[in-house]
Motif scaffolding. Structure first.
Motif, mmCIF file in Angstrom:
data_model
loop_
_atom_site.group_PDB
_atom_site.id
_atom_site.type_symbol
_atom_site.label_atom_id
_atom_site.label_comp_id
_atom_site.label_asym_id
_atom_site.label_seq_id
_atom_site.Cartn_x
_atom_site.Cartn_y
_atom_site.Cartn_z
ATOM 1 N N ALA A 6 0.834 -1.205 0.000
ATOM 2 C CA ALA A 6 0.000 0.000 0.000
ATOM 3 C C ALA A 6 0.867 1.252 0.000
ATOM 4 O O ALA A 6 0.569 2.237 -0.690
ATOM 5 C CB ALA A 6 -0.934 -0.007 1.208
ATOM 6 N N ALA A 7 1.960 1.226 0.753
ATOM 7 C CA ALA A 7 2.869 2.374 0.788
ATOM 8 C C ALA A 7 3.538 2.582 -0.566
ATOM 9 O O ALA A 7 3.709 3.722 -1.015
ATOM 10 C CB ALA A 7 3.920 2.175 1.880
ATOM 11 N N ALA A 8 3.902 1.488 -1.243
ATOM 12 C CA ALA A 8 4.515 1.602 -2.569
ATOM 13 C C ALA A 8 3.539 2.215 -3.564
ATOM 14 O O ALA A 8 3.929 3.037 -4.405
ATOM 15 C CB ALA A 8 4.982 0.231 -3.045
ATOM 16 N N THR A 9 2.276 1.848 -3.476
ATOM 17 C CA THR A 9 1.250 2.439 -4.349
ATOM 18 C C THR A 9 1.132 3.928 -4.077
ATOM 19 O O THR A 9 1.055 4.732 -5.010
ATOM 20 C CB THR A 9 -0.107 1.730 -4.127
ATOM 21 N N LEU A 10 1.134 4.307 -2.807
ATOM 22 C CA LEU A 10 1.078 5.717 -2.434
ATOM 23 C C LEU A 10 2.266 6.479 -3.037
ATOM 24 O O LEU A 10 2.102 7.557 -3.605
ATOM 25 C CB LEU A 10 1.086 5.825 -0.911
ATOM 26 N N LEU A 11 3.469 5.900 -2.945
ATOM 27 C CA LEU A 11 4.670 6.539 -3.497
ATOM 28 C C LEU A 11 4.585 6.666 -5.009
ATOM 29 O O LEU A 11 4.958 7.699 -5.574
ATOM 30 C CB LEU A 11 5.915 5.739 -3.103
ATOM 31 N N ALA A 12 4.083 5.639 -5.669
ATOM 32 C CA ALA A 12 3.963 5.662 -7.135
ATOM 33 C C ALA A 12 2.986 6.729 -7.601
ATOM 34 O O ALA A 12 3.081 7.202 -8.739
ATOM 35 C CB ALA A 12 3.544 4.287 -7.645
ATOM 36 N N ARG A 13 2.082 7.120 -6.744
ATOM 37 C CA ARG A 13 1.093 8.166 -7.066
ATOM 38 C C ARG A 13 1.578 9.554 -6.657
ATOM 39 O O ARG A 13 0.800 10.511 -6.646
ATOM 40 C CB ARG A 13 -0.226 7.858 -6.379
ATOM 41 N N GLY A 14 2.841 9.663 -6.253
ATOM 42 C CA GLY A 14 3.398 10.963 -5.899
ATOM 43 C C GLY A 14 3.283 11.317 -4.433
ATOM 44 O O GLY A 14 3.504 12.471 -4.063
ATOM 45 N N GLY A 15 2.977 10.347 -3.597
ATOM 46 C CA GLY A 15 2.802 10.616 -2.183
ATOM 47 C C GLY A 15 4.108 10.743 -1.415
ATOM 48 O O GLY A 15 5.175 10.335 -1.876
ATOM 49 N N VAL A 16 3.985 11.293 -0.226
ATOM 50 C CA VAL A 16 5.096 11.418 0.723
ATOM 51 C C VAL A 16 4.744 10.553 1.927
ATOM 52 O O VAL A 16 3.623 10.611 2.438
ATOM 53 C CB VAL A 16 5.323 12.885 1.143
ATOM 54 N N ASP A 33 10.287 11.849 -8.998
ATOM 55 C CA ASP A 33 9.063 12.639 -9.088
ATOM 56 C C ASP A 33 9.364 14.010 -8.484
ATOM 57 O O ASP A 33 9.351 14.178 -7.259
ATOM 58 C CB ASP A 33 7.932 11.930 -8.341
ATOM 59 N N GLU A 34 9.659 14.967 -9.351
ATOM 60 C CA GLU A 34 10.071 16.288 -8.883
ATOM 61 C C GLU A 34 9.057 16.907 -7.936
ATOM 62 O O GLU A 34 9.425 17.450 -6.886
ATOM 63 C CB GLU A 34 10.306 17.225 -10.077
ATOM 64 N N ALA A 35 7.777 16.847 -8.284
ATOM 65 C CA ALA A 35 6.750 17.456 -7.429
ATOM 66 C C ALA A 35 6.747 16.806 -6.043
ATOM 67 O O ALA A 35 6.610 17.499 -5.028
ATOM 68 C CB ALA A 35 5.378 17.341 -8.083
ATOM 69 N N ALA A 36 6.910 15.491 -5.982
ATOM 70 C CA ALA A 36 6.921 14.796 -4.691
ATOM 71 C C ALA A 36 8.133 15.201 -3.867
ATOM 72 O O ALA A 36 8.013 15.452 -2.655
ATOM 73 C CB ALA A 36 6.897 13.282 -4.904
ATOM 74 N N VAL A 37 9.305 15.274 -4.497
ATOM 75 C CA VAL A 37 10.512 15.656 -3.763
ATOM 76 C C VAL A 37 10.392 17.097 -3.261
ATOM 77 O O VAL A 37 10.702 17.377 -2.092
ATOM 78 C CB VAL A 37 11.787 15.481 -4.623
ATOM 79 N N LEU A 38 9.927 17.995 -4.106
ATOM 80 C CA LEU A 38 9.787 19.391 -3.681
ATOM 81 C C LEU A 38 8.756 19.530 -2.564
ATOM 82 O O LEU A 38 8.937 20.322 -1.640
ATOM 83 C CB LEU A 38 9.441 20.277 -4.874
ATOM 84 N N ARG A 39 7.705 18.737 -2.623
ATOM 85 C CA ARG A 39 6.702 18.748 -1.551
ATOM 86 C C ARG A 39 7.309 18.223 -0.247
ATOM 87 O O ARG A 39 7.097 18.788 0.823
ATOM 88 C CB ARG A 39 5.487 17.922 -1.947
ATOM 89 N N LEU A 121 9.680 -2.275 1.431
ATOM 90 C CA LEU A 121 9.120 -1.109 0.749
ATOM 91 C C LEU A 121 9.820 -0.860 -0.584
ATOM 92 O O LEU A 121 9.162 -0.646 -1.602
ATOM 93 C CB LEU A 121 9.217 0.123 1.654
ATOM 94 N N CYS A 122 11.142 -0.892 -0.588
ATOM 95 C CA CYS A 122 11.886 -0.671 -1.839
ATOM 96 C C CYS A 122 11.589 -1.777 -2.852
ATOM 97 O O CYS A 122 11.482 -1.508 -4.053
ATOM 98 C CB CYS A 122 13.383 -0.565 -1.562
ATOM 99 N N ALA A 123 11.435 -3.003 -2.391
ATOM 100 C CA ALA A 123 11.092 -4.107 -3.296
ATOM 101 C C ALA A 123 9.705 -3.892 -3.880
ATOM 102 O O ALA A 123 9.507 -4.052 -5.095
ATOM 103 C CB ALA A 123 11.167 -5.436 -2.557
ATOM 104 N N ALA A 124 8.733 -3.517 -3.051
ATOM 105 C CA ALA A 124 7.368 -3.288 -3.533
ATOM 106 C C ALA A 124 7.306 -2.090 -4.474
ATOM 107 O O ALA A 124 6.577 -2.107 -5.462
ATOM 108 C CB ALA A 124 6.425 -3.088 -2.344
ATOM 109 N N PHE A 125 8.102 -1.058 -4.176
ATOM 110 C CA PHE A 125 8.126 0.148 -5.011
ATOM 111 C C PHE A 125 8.910 -0.095 -6.299
ATOM 112 O O PHE A 125 8.636 0.504 -7.325
ATOM 113 C CB PHE A 125 8.718 1.317 -4.218
ATOM 114 N N GLY A 126 9.922 -0.957 -6.226
ATOM 115 C CA GLY A 126 10.737 -1.261 -7.397
ATOM 116 C C GLY A 126 11.937 -0.354 -7.566
ATOM 117 O O GLY A 126 12.482 -0.217 -8.656
ATOM 118 N N GLY A 127 12.391 0.256 -6.489
ATOM 119 C CA GLY A 127 13.560 1.118 -6.601
ATOM 120 C C GLY A 127 13.871 1.835 -5.307
ATOM 121 O O GLY A 127 13.234 1.618 -4.273
#
Length: 184
Positions: A6-16, A33-39, A121-127
């Motif tokens: 679920a956390a990986a899905t949140l990250l893939a959608r630009g979440g923090v 994801d520039e917008a996510a990092v800047l946020r 988390l990194c495995a689920a996110f893929g990076g």
């Protein structure tokens, strides 16, 4: 509290996300994801010029970030011998790594974690993920979920379930080229 998928899905959608690391709670997002990092930096009240640390569950997840060819064999061996674990290394960044990751530098700080939740988390996110301490800039890092600043929690999109790995401080940071300790 979220599980790794679920956390990986949140990250893939630009979440923090707030999540436990080896010693302290961290804030993370998709580093590309520039917008996510800047946020994330806005939430933390941190300047983009400083750059961010990236965390991975496996060294291969850093291939899109680290310019491995610019690292001498001895430096690469030193890094790999210290991983997985709470050891962050400042290394040459690939030329195509965006400035919102490197800040005002041509290097990037990276580590491969042994923390089970981070690896999952990194495995689920893929990076790799951004990994900066989950505190407002200038305030102390926190080692427990209960100590997270409510102002910070109100602005993140989720919290990964888990506990820190038991260290009492953030990761050690070293210069990969020299081996010098930059933060103990």
């Amino acid at each position: 509290m979220l599980d790794a998928p679920a956390a990986a899905t949140l990250l893939a959608r630009g979440g923090v996300l707030a999540y436990p690391t080896e010693g302290v709670w961290g804030l993370g997002c998709d580093p590309f994801d520039e917008a996510a990092v800047l946020r994330l930096l806005d939430i933390k009240q941190r300047s983009v010029d400083k750059g961010v640390i990236l965390i991975a569950g496996d060294a291969s997840q850093l291939d899109a970030i680290v310019d491995w060819a610019r690292l001498p064999d001895a430096a690469r061996a030193r890094m790999h011998d210290s991983w997985p674990g709470p050891n962050t290394w400042v290394v040459p960044a690939r030329a195509d790594v965006p400035a919102w990751i490197t800040g005002a530098h041509d290097s990037v700080a990276v580590r491969v974690s042994a923390q089970a939740e981070v690896v999952a988390l990194c495995a689920a996110f893929g990076g790799a993920l951004v990994s900066t301490s989950a505190n407002l800039s200038g305030e102390p890092a926190v080692a427990s979920r209960d100590a997270l600043d409510p102002r910070l929690l109100a602005r993140v999109d989720g919290v990964l379930a888990g506990e820190t790995g038991g260290r009492t401080s953030p990761s050690t940071i070293r210069d990969a080229m020299t081996g010098d300790v930059l933060r103990a």
